[in-house]
Design a protein around this motif. Sequence first.
Motif, PDB file in Angstrom:
ATOM      1  N   THR A  99      -1.431  16.841  18.866  1.00  0.00           N
ATOM      2  CA  THR A  99      -2.739  17.117  19.461  1.00  0.00           C
ATOM      3  C   THR A  99      -2.625  17.197  20.980  1.00  0.00           C
ATOM      4  OG1 THR A  99      -3.291  14.775  19.625  1.00  0.00           O
ATOM      5  CG2 THR A  99      -3.860  15.901  17.573  1.00  0.00           C
ATOM      6  N   PRO A 100      -3.480  18.007  21.637  1.00  0.00           N
ATOM      7  CA  PRO A 100      -3.415  18.146  23.095  1.00  0.00           C
ATOM      8  C   PRO A 100      -4.091  17.001  23.842  1.00  0.00           C
ATOM      9  CG  PRO A 100      -5.153  19.528  22.224  1.00  0.00           C
ATOM     10  CD  PRO A 100      -4.470  18.920  21.034  1.00  0.00           C
ATOM     11  N   ALA A 101      -4.629  16.040  23.120  1.00  0.00           N
ATOM     12  CA  ALA A 101      -5.346  14.940  23.754  1.00  0.00           C
ATOM     13  C   ALA A 101      -4.867  13.619  23.160  1.00  0.00           C
ATOM     14  CB  ALA A 101      -6.857  15.097  23.526  1.00  0.00           C
ATOM     15  N   PRO A 102      -5.115  12.504  23.863  1.00  0.00           N
ATOM     16  CA  PRO A 102      -4.770  11.197  23.301  1.00  0.00           C
ATOM     17  C   PRO A 102      -5.434  10.995  21.937  1.00  0.00           C
ATOM     18  CG  PRO A 102      -5.357  10.995  25.611  1.00  0.00           C
ATOM     19  CD  PRO A 102      -5.696  12.406  25.213  1.00  0.00           C
ATOM     20  N   VAL A 103      -4.770  10.194  21.099  1.00  0.00           N
ATOM     21  CA  VAL A 103      -5.237   9.967  19.734  1.00  0.00           C
ATOM     22  C   VAL A 103      -5.891   8.592  19.640  1.00  0.00           C
ATOM     23  CG1 VAL A 103      -4.526   9.686  17.335  1.00  0.00           C
ATOM     24  CG2 VAL A 103      -3.466  11.461  18.753  1.00  0.00           C
ATOM     25  N   LEU A 104      -7.017   8.518  18.947  1.00  0.00           N
ATOM     26  CA  LEU A 104      -7.675   7.248  18.672  1.00  0.00           C
ATOM     27  C   LEU A 104      -7.995   7.210  17.184  1.00  0.00           C
ATOM     28  CD1 LEU A 104      -8.972   4.592  19.647  1.00  0.00           C
ATOM     29  CD2 LEU A 104     -11.094   5.875  20.014  1.00  0.00           C
ATOM     30  N   VAL A 105      -7.422   6.223  16.480  1.00  0.00           N
ATOM     31  CA  VAL A 105      -7.594   6.105  15.038  1.00  0.00           C
ATOM     32  C   VAL A 105      -8.080   4.700  14.718  1.00  0.00           C
ATOM     33  CG1 VAL A 105      -6.455   6.223  12.796  1.00  0.00           C
ATOM     34  CG2 VAL A 105      -5.747   7.769  14.619  1.00  0.00           C
ATOM     35  N   ARG A 106      -9.027   4.584  13.806  1.00  0.00           N
ATOM     36  CA  ARG A 106      -9.580   3.285  13.424  1.00  0.00           C
ATOM     37  C   ARG A 106      -9.457   3.076  11.916  1.00  0.00           C
ATOM     38  NH1 ARG A 106     -12.777   1.108  17.524  1.00  0.00           N
ATOM     39  NH2 ARG A 106     -13.364   2.583  19.186  1.00  0.00           N
ATOM     40  N   GLY A 107      -9.285   1.808  11.527  1.00  0.00           N
ATOM     41  CA  GLY A 107      -9.292   1.457  10.111  1.00  0.00           C
ATOM     42  C   GLY A 107      -7.903   1.280   9.533  1.00  0.00           C
ATOM     43  N   ALA A 108      -7.725   0.247   8.718  1.00  0.00           N
ATOM     44  CA  ALA A 108      -6.412  -0.087   8.176  1.00  0.00           C
ATOM     45  C   ALA A 108      -5.838   1.039   7.320  1.00  0.00           C
ATOM     46  CB  ALA A 108      -6.512  -1.378   7.364  1.00  0.00           C
ATOM     47  N   VAL A 109      -6.663   1.616   6.458  1.00  0.00           N
ATOM     48  CA  VAL A 109      -6.169   2.662   5.560  1.00  0.00           C
ATOM     49  C   VAL A 109      -5.737   3.895   6.352  1.00  0.00           C
ATOM     50  CG1 VAL A 109      -6.805   4.249   3.711  1.00  0.00           C
ATOM     51  CG2 VAL A 109      -7.492   1.844   3.580  1.00  0.00           C
ATOM     52  N   THR A 110      -6.537   4.280   7.338  1.00  0.00           N
ATOM     53  CA  THR A 110      -6.211   5.471   8.134  1.00  0.00           C
ATOM     54  C   THR A 110      -4.946   5.256   8.945  1.00  0.00           C
ATOM     55  OG1 THR A 110      -8.576   5.936   8.319  1.00  0.00           O
ATOM     56  CG2 THR A 110      -7.107   7.112   9.812  1.00  0.00           C
ATOM     57  N   VAL A 111      -4.825   4.082   9.584  1.00  0.00           N
ATOM     58  CA  VAL A 111      -3.637   3.788  10.385  1.00  0.00           C
ATOM     59  C   VAL A 111      -2.399   3.710   9.496  1.00  0.00           C
ATOM     60  CG1 VAL A 111      -2.514   2.037  11.823  1.00  0.00           C
ATOM     61  CG2 VAL A 111      -4.908   2.645  12.233  1.00  0.00           C
ATOM     62  N   MET A 135       2.804   5.980   7.326  1.00  0.00           N
ATOM     63  CA  MET A 135       3.610   6.495   6.221  1.00  0.00           C
ATOM     64  C   MET A 135       4.188   7.876   6.551  1.00  0.00           C
ATOM     65  SD  MET A 135       3.831   4.257   3.753  1.00  0.00           S
ATOM     66  CE  MET A 135       4.053   3.153   5.159  1.00  0.00           C
ATOM     67  N   ALA A 136       3.434   8.640   7.326  1.00  0.00           N
ATOM     68  CA  ALA A 136       3.915   9.964   7.715  1.00  0.00           C
ATOM     69  C   ALA A 136       5.062   9.878   8.715  1.00  0.00           C
ATOM     70  CB  ALA A 136       2.768  10.783   8.306  1.00  0.00           C
ATOM     71  N   ALA A 137       5.279   8.684   9.287  1.00  0.00           N
ATOM     72  CA  ALA A 137       6.324   8.503  10.294  1.00  0.00           C
ATOM     73  C   ALA A 137       7.506   7.707   9.751  1.00  0.00           C
ATOM     74  CB  ALA A 137       5.745   7.798  11.525  1.00  0.00           C
ATOM     75  N   MET A 138       7.705   7.737   8.424  1.00  0.00           N
ATOM     76  CA  MET A 138       8.801   6.978   7.820  1.00  0.00           C
ATOM     77  C   MET A 138      10.153   7.362   8.411  1.00  0.00           C
ATOM     78  SD  MET A 138       7.792   6.885   3.767  1.00  0.00           S
ATOM     79  CE  MET A 138       9.488   6.401   3.351  1.00  0.00           C
ATOM     80  N   VAL A 160      -7.330  -0.707  15.515  1.00  0.00           N
ATOM     81  CA  VAL A 160      -7.459   0.493  16.344  1.00  0.00           C
ATOM     82  C   VAL A 160      -6.070   0.911  16.812  1.00  0.00           C
ATOM     83  CG1 VAL A 160      -8.384   1.470  18.475  1.00  0.00           C
ATOM     84  CG2 VAL A 160      -9.760  -0.142  17.139  1.00  0.00           C
ATOM     85  N   LEU A 161      -5.742   2.183  16.639  1.00  0.00           N
ATOM     86  CA  LEU A 161      -4.483   2.739  17.142  1.00  0.00           C
ATOM     87  C   LEU A 161      -4.786   3.776  18.217  1.00  0.00           C
ATOM     88  CD1 LEU A 161      -1.288   3.787  15.297  1.00  0.00           C
ATOM     89  CD2 LEU A 161      -2.428   5.477  16.758  1.00  0.00           C
ATOM     90  N   ARG A 162      -4.126   3.615  19.367  1.00  0.00           N
ATOM     91  CA  ARG A 162      -4.246   4.586  20.461  1.00  0.00           C
ATOM     92  C   ARG A 162      -2.871   5.159  20.733  1.00  0.00           C
ATOM     93  NH1 ARG A 162      -6.585  -0.149  21.919  1.00  0.00           N
ATOM     94  NH2 ARG A 162      -8.870  -0.217  22.102  1.00  0.00           N
TER      95      ARG A 162
END
Length: 300
Positions: free
Chosen positions: A220-232, A237-240, A210-212
Motif C-alpha cells: 500500500t502507498p500509505a501506512p497500514v493500521l489494522v485492528r482485531g486479533a483475527v485480522t492481525v 499467516m500471510a507472512a509465514m 492494533v498493528l501499525r
Amino acid sequence: MDENSLLTERFEEHRSHLRAVSYRMLGSLAEADDAVQEAWLRLNRSDVSDVENLGGWLTTVVSRVCLNLLRSRESRREDPMEAYPSDPVVSRADALGPGGPVDPEQEALLADSVGLALLVVLDQLAPAERLAFVLHDLFAVPFDEIAPMIEKSPAATRQLASRARRRVKGAPVVPEADLTRQRRVVDAFLAATRGGNFDALVTLLHPDVVLRADKAVGPTPAPVLVRGAVTVATGAMAAMQRARSTAPALVDGVVGLAMAPLGRLFLVLGFTIEDGLITEIDVVAEPERLGALELAALDV
C-alpha cells in the motif's frame, strides 16, 4: 602429488573456517562463498612457499576481501526494500554462490546456527568495527594481526572491538524478569507464525490488538493500521515465509523481532505486551526509522 593438487588440498583444509569467517563478516551465504572463492584465486596467483601459517594468511586475505565488500556496501547502502517490492520472502531468488543458486533453506539454517539477531546487530556496525569484533571475539585473532588489515594501531583496533562489543550486547531498559516474560510471548508469536498455527497466534493477541506498519512494508502507498486479533493473525499467516529470516532481538531495550534476509536488516517488529497478551505491534521498515533504533542481540 603435483604442486597444484597439494595447494588445492591445503586450501580445502581451511575452506570451512574461511566460510565461517566470511559469513559472520557479510551475513550472506552467497557473498561469503564469493569471498572464499576470491581468496582461492589470490592464493593461486601468489607465491606462498615461504608462508609458515597458511591458515592465518588465508584468514587475512578473506578478511580484507570482506572488508572491501562491507565498505562498498556502506558507500552504496542500497535500500533493502529494492529486493522486496511488495511481499518480501526470506531470500532473493537470484542469490547465487560459486556453485549456483543458494538454497534459502540452507541460508536460514545457517543464520539460525550463527544467531540471526547477532547478524542484524553486526550489520549496524561500521566495517572496521565489524571486522575487529568478528575476528577477535568470535575467532580469537590477536589485535596485532587485525590492526594492519584496517590500517589502525593495535590499541585503536582494541577500542573498535570494545565499541562493537557494547553495541552487540546492548543494555536492556526494563528489568530482567520483564524481559523474560516479553521473550516468552515474542517467542510464542514467532513460533506460531513460522508454524502457521492460526489458533495459537490468536490466543497471544488481545482481542482489540492494533498493528501499525510503515508504508515501506508495502504494497500500500500509505501506512497500514489494522485492528482485531483475527485480522492481525490473518496478516501474520500471510507472512509465514518472512518468519524464517526473523529472530528475537532487543529493540530499544525491550524484546522485539528483527527480520534480516541475507543478513540485511529489513524490518523490525516492536510489541506492547500487557498481562501476557500483545496489545500493539509496530512494524518499522522505513530506512530512517530503522537507523534510529538501538538493536542488540539477546543471545550472544
